[in-house]
Design an enzyme around this catalytic site. Structure first.
Site, PDB file in Angstrom:
ATOM      1  N   HIS A  61       0.822  -1.213   0.000  1.00 24.26           N
ATOM      2  CA  HIS A  61       0.000   0.000   0.000  1.00 24.26           C
ATOM      3  C   HIS A  61       0.855   1.262   0.000  1.00 24.26           C
ATOM      4  O   HIS A  61       1.985   1.277   0.499  1.00 24.26           O
ATOM      5  CB  HIS A  61      -0.902   0.035   1.240  1.00 24.26           C
ATOM      6  N   LYS A  71       6.962   6.180   7.030  1.00 23.96           N
ATOM      7  CA  LYS A  71       6.514   5.328   8.139  1.00 23.96           C
ATOM      8  C   LYS A  71       7.692   4.861   8.971  1.00 23.96           C
ATOM      9  O   LYS A  71       8.743   4.513   8.437  1.00 23.96           O
ATOM     10  CB  LYS A  71       5.765   4.103   7.588  1.00 23.96           C
ATOM     11  N   TYR A 131       2.978   1.415  13.783  1.00 20.27           N
ATOM     12  CA  TYR A 131       3.828   2.296  12.975  1.00 20.27           C
ATOM     13  C   TYR A 131       3.327   3.741  13.015  1.00 20.27           C
ATOM     14  O   TYR A 131       2.138   3.992  13.184  1.00 20.27           O
ATOM     15  CB  TYR A 131       3.936   1.811  11.532  1.00 20.27           C
ATOM     16  N   ASP A 169      -6.883  -6.294  -1.376  1.00 20.08           N
ATOM     17  CA  ASP A 169      -5.474  -6.502  -1.757  1.00 20.08           C
ATOM     18  C   ASP A 169      -5.361  -7.516  -2.891  1.00 20.08           C
ATOM     19  O   ASP A 169      -4.498  -7.391  -3.759  1.00 20.08           O
ATOM     20  CB  ASP A 169      -4.648  -6.946  -0.549  1.00 20.08           C
TER      21      ASP A 169
HETATM   22  C1  LIG Z   1      -4.600   2.565   6.747  1.00 19.81           C
HETATM   23  C2  LIG Z   1      -5.855   3.034   7.407  1.00 19.81           C
HETATM   24  C3  LIG Z   1      -7.038   2.320   7.327  1.00 19.81           C
HETATM   25  N1  LIG Z   1      -8.158   2.782   7.949  1.00 19.81           N
HETATM   26  C4  LIG Z   1      -9.373   1.978   7.875  1.00 19.81           C
HETATM   27  C5  LIG Z   1      -9.804   1.626   6.470  1.00 19.81           C
HETATM   28  C6  LIG Z   1     -10.420   0.262   6.614  1.00 19.81           C
HETATM   29  O1  LIG Z   1     -11.796   0.372   6.943  1.00 19.81           O
HETATM   30  C7  LIG Z   1      -9.705  -0.367   7.819  1.00 19.81           C
HETATM   31  C8  LIG Z   1      -8.653  -1.390   7.425  1.00 19.81           C
HETATM   32  O2  LIG Z   1      -7.829  -0.780   6.444  1.00 19.81           O
HETATM   33  P1  LIG Z   1      -6.851  -1.661   5.578  1.00 19.81           P
HETATM   34  O3  LIG Z   1      -7.502  -2.967   5.211  1.00 19.81           O
HETATM   35  O4  LIG Z   1      -6.347  -0.793   4.457  1.00 19.81           O
HETATM   36  O5  LIG Z   1      -5.666  -1.955   6.623  1.00 19.81           O
HETATM   37  P2  LIG Z   1      -4.215  -2.510   6.220  1.00 19.81           P
HETATM   38  O6  LIG Z   1      -4.341  -3.581   5.163  1.00 19.81           O
HETATM   39  O7  LIG Z   1      -3.522  -2.824   7.478  1.00 19.81           O
HETATM   40  O8  LIG Z   1      -3.533  -1.245   5.559  1.00 19.81           O
HETATM   41  C9  LIG Z   1      -2.206  -0.849   5.893  1.00 19.81           C
HETATM   42  O9  LIG Z   1      -1.387  -1.807   5.310  1.00 19.81           O
HETATM   43  C10 LIG Z   1      -0.048  -1.482   5.004  1.00 19.81           C
HETATM   44  C11 LIG Z   1       0.848  -2.438   5.742  1.00 19.81           C
HETATM   45  C12 LIG Z   1       0.357  -0.088   5.184  1.00 19.81           C
HETATM   46  O10 LIG Z   1       1.545   0.227   5.218  1.00 19.81           O
HETATM   47  C13 LIG Z   1      -0.653   0.972   5.206  1.00 19.81           C
HETATM   48  O11 LIG Z   1      -0.331   1.901   6.240  1.00 19.81           O
HETATM   49  C14 LIG Z   1      -2.044   0.543   5.373  1.00 19.81           C
HETATM   50  O12 LIG Z   1      -2.616   0.634   4.075  1.00 19.81           O
HETATM   51  O13 LIG Z   1      -9.071   0.730   8.499  1.00 19.81           O
HETATM   52  C15 LIG Z   1      -8.170   3.966   8.656  1.00 19.81           C
HETATM   53  O14 LIG Z   1      -9.215   4.367   9.218  1.00 19.81           O
HETATM   54  N2  LIG Z   1      -7.016   4.699   8.740  1.00 19.81           N
HETATM   55  C16 LIG Z   1      -5.847   4.279   8.135  1.00 19.81           C
HETATM   56  O15 LIG Z   1      -4.819   4.980   8.252  1.00 19.81           O
END
Ligand SMILES: Cc1cn([C@H]2C[C@H](O)[C@@H](COP(=O)(O)OP(=O)(O)O[C@H]3O[C@H](C)C(=O)[C@H](O)[C@H]3O)O2)c(=O)[nH]c1=O
Length: 186
Positions: A61, A71, A131, A169
């Site tokens: 991401h 980060k 992070y 993803d």
């Molecule tokens: C990233 C983020 C997500 N969200 C909400 C959006 C979704 O409803 C939920 C899960 O999000 P997501 O599936 O994108 O979470 P990750 O797959 O852990 O995403 C992260 O994964 C990789 C490792 C990264 O480096 C990024 O910082 C980030 O994209 O949290 C938020 O409210 N705030 C945020 O900053």
């Protein structure tokens, strides 16, 4: 604290000073003055925590400029393979990546500057992942690259067929198809 350079300028590994005794251990996980002296000059504005089980891959991401995020990454519990891919236009290492094991045993941190895609695979039964970001979350600017893009050639140490991946993803494009607009500055 020790700073270890990687083959991609800007991507650095931090080894904090860990103070262990019969109770356990203590270390400073961030200190603006000490990190600035080591060249890690970011004004962090958001902290994130995620918990994942063995076999999960989150990523790759990033957020489009001007919402791109640097980060400072660490693992509070468990072990991950953490991966950063250089997306900075004009960078000699564009499309290259660095993989590093972060765990609650090595206490290592990974600083990923703006302009990189980021992801990790979970190599322990579960992981508590934490992070700091130097730019706020922007859903509109959020983009990604498929973790399994053969051009990137990332070995996540997990079989792609057994990996636990979000639907979002799984649908991410390849690097060639993805949109990115990071201006590389020396
Ligand atoms: C990233 C983020 C997500 N969200 C909400 C959006 C979704 O409803 C939920 C899960 O999000 P997501 O599936 O994108 O979470 P990750 O797959 O852990 O995403 C992260 O994964 C990789 C490792 C990264 O480096 C990024 O910082 C980030 O994209 O949290 C938020 O409210 N705030 C945020 O900053």
């Amino acid at each position: 604290m020790q700073i270890l350079q990687t083959k991609i300028p800007g991507l650095v590994i931090i080894e904090p000073d860990v103070f262990a005794d019969q109770r356990g251990y203590f270390f400073e996980s961030f200190n603006e003055d000490k990190y600035k002296k080591q060249g890690i000059i970011s004004k962090f504005v958001q902290d994130n925590v995620s918990s994942s089980v063995r076999g999960v891959i989150r990523g790759l991401h990033y957020q489009l400029a001007p919402f791109s995020q640097a980060k400072l990454i660490q693992v509070l519990k468990g072990k991950v393979l953490d991966v950063a891919v250089d997306l900075r236009q004009g960078s000699p290492s564009f499309g290259e990546h660095i993989s590093i094991e972060l765990s609650d045993e090595n206490h290592r941190q990974f600083f990923v500057p703006r302009g990189f895609a980021h992801g990790f695979s979970v190599l322990s039964d579960e992981v508590l992942f934490s992070y700091k970001c130097d730019n706020l979350y922007s859903k509109e600017a959020e983009r990604g690259i498929n973790f399994n893009d053969p051009f990137l050639g990332i070995d996540w140490q997990i079989s792609p067929h057994e990996a636990i991946i979000s639907g979002k993803d799984q649908a991410l494009p390849s690097l060639q198809e993805a949109e990115h607009n990071f201006i590389f500055r020396n």
